[in-house]
Scaffold this motif. Structure first.
Motif, short mmCIF file in Angstrom:
data_model
loop_
_atom_site.label_atom_id
_atom_site.label_comp_id
_atom_site.label_asym_id
_atom_site.label_seq_id
_atom_site.Cartn_x
_atom_site.Cartn_y
_atom_site.Cartn_z
N LYS A 1 0.83 -1.22 0.00
CA LYS A 1 0.00 0.00 0.00
C LYS A 1 0.85 1.26 0.00
O LYS A 1 0.56 2.23 0.70
CB LYS A 1 -0.94 0.01 1.20
N ILE B 1 0.90 9.27 -9.96
CA ILE B 1 -0.57 9.17 -9.89
C ILE B 1 -1.19 9.69 -11.18
O ILE B 1 -2.20 9.16 -11.66
CB ILE B 1 -1.13 9.97 -8.68
N ALA C 1 -5.93 7.29 -8.01
CA ALA C 1 -5.50 6.06 -7.32
C ALA C 1 -4.02 6.10 -7.00
O ALA C 1 -3.19 6.40 -7.86
CB ALA C 1 -5.82 4.84 -8.20
N GLY C 2 -3.70 5.84 -5.73
CA GLY C 2 -2.31 5.86 -5.29
C GLY C 2 -1.99 7.02 -4.38
O GLY C 2 -0.90 7.09 -3.79
N THR D 1 -7.96 4.14 -2.17
CA THR D 1 -7.41 3.67 -3.44
C THR D 1 -8.37 2.71 -4.11
O THR D 1 -8.73 1.68 -3.54
CB THR D 1 -6.05 2.97 -3.23
#
Length: 397
Positions: free
Chosen positions: A48, A56, A138-139, A145
């Motif tokens: 993670k 991103i 996302a990220g 996420t």
């Protein structure tokens, strides 16, 4: 000779056989791709690690997270427990089915949206916005996420990281109010979220409130529920959406709004962190709206002068003078005296432990989530007419 005669007598036998073999080849390639993708998901779930802003910004199909999967299926996941429900969605805690050795303990949140309900409740555009914004961001270290999205005939799926700490709202209610260092830490993480959404993505979030902020296992925030998020860039939009106590004056007046609404809501949120309730409140929503449009803030005497100055700058009715929306954007908020002790780079890279670290028995602990009624079995189906009219709208999934 015999083979040639057989071919003449049974011409489609070999064609059918070839078709069958091709079908088997495709299935076996898809199975391999599915196993590979599930292993990749599990590896991401273990680390993670947040991405740098430049990473991103990549096309979601080029990232490890945020992509549309053509191989994942609902049956790839074991549904453990409902974490939340909405009018057209249910979020489940899930783990990978038939996981490879070492991947068994990776859990996720799976948001399931039934296509028929999304259409019936006129949420097609909101759902598409949510999926596409989550794919684009996302990220990010402080935004939930979306690891992947996929679909089947009846439903849309968003596979999200699981935040076992539950809602900030629950902690705030238990504590009555947060002390200044806790408020500053969480407010600073939200500043980094808004800076990224506004200045790199041109997205207005439009529903900032404690119920939409979760706490992860390390005590950091994760912003969830992007149903009202919209890519506005420099344009104005007119949809009335949000929660009464957090609405900006320009939304109530319906004069057109942009990303500035999030800075107003952020001011309300900081006030609620420090005081335990929002500054504008009444049992009658119309009275709340009157108070907001008037914009008169009342501060408790115990609140520090820096906090008052920050909130006053954010909750300014005139958007051209609103902190965060003036020249310099988010940097004008980051350089405010109330945030003088924040190391923004260390914060982004999660090098500082969060002030509220949830007590957990393990990665699949759900004690911070309520119990929910099982799903109704009487549900409208996704008809052929719906499919013909709307299937193209869901192609991004």
């Amino acid at each position: 000779m015999a083979a040639a005669v057989h071919k003449l007598l049974h011409p489609h036998r070999s064609r059918d056989q070839a078709r069958e073999e091709e079908h088997e080849r495709q299935n076996s390639a898809m199975d391999r791709a599915r196993v590979e993708e599930k292993h990749t998901l599990a590896q991401w779930g273990e680390k993670k690690a947040p991405l740098e802003p430049g990473q991103i910004d990549k096309d979601p199909d080029q990232k490890m997270v945020g992509h549309s999967s053509h191989v994942l299926r609902k049956k790839d996941f074991e549904l453990i427990k409902t974490l939340g429900t909405g009018t057209f969605a249910r979020v489940w805690l899930v783990r990978l089915n038939d996981a490879q050795k070492g991947d068994e303990n990776q859990v996720f949140a799976l948001k399931i949206l039934r296509k028929a309900d999304v259409i019936r409740l006129k949420q097609v555009e909101h759902v598409r916005n949510e999926r596409n914004v989550l794919a684009a961001v996302a990220g990010h270290p402080f935004i939930t996420t979306m690891v992947a999205s996929f679909q089947d005939h009846d439903s849309l799926y968003m596979l999200l990281d699981y935040c076992p700490g539950g809602e900030v709202f629950s902690y705030l209610r238990r504590a009555r109010r947060f002390n200044e260092p806790t408020s500053q830490f969480y407010a600073a993480e939200i500043v980094l979220i808004l800076e990224f959404l506004h200045e790199r993505e041109g997205v207005a979030y439009r529903d900032l409130k404690p119920e939409n902020i979760l706490i992860d296992a390390e005590g950091h925030l994760k912003l969830v529920d992007f149903g009202f998020a919209k890519k506005v860039e420099n344009r104005e939009t007119y949809t009335l959406c949000g929660t009464p106590e957090y609405l900006a004056p320009e939304v109530i007046r319906n004069t057109g709004h942009g990303t500035a609404v999030d800075w107003w809501a952020f001011g309300i949120l900081v006030y609620e962190f420090l005081v335990g309730q929002p500054p504008f409140w009444d049992q009658n929503p119309m009275k709340i709206y009157e108070q907001i449009v008037e914009g008169r803030l009342r501060f408790p005497s115990a609140m520090s002068s820096e906090a008052r100055d920050l909130i006053s700058g954010l909750c300014t009715v005139d958007t051209s003078k609103r902190l965060g929306n003036i020249s310099g954007g988010a940097s004008t908020v980051k350089s405010h005296a109330w945030f003088k002790d924040i190391d923004w780079d260390a914060l982004y890279h999660r090098k500082i432990q969060g002030p509220i670290v949830p007590h957990l028995r393990g990665p699949a602990d759900t004690r911070n989530f309520d119990e929910y009624e099982p799903e109704s079995i009487h549900r409208e189906g996704y008809t052929k007419e719906m499919q013909e009219k709307y299937e193209d709208s869901f192609k991004d999934f």
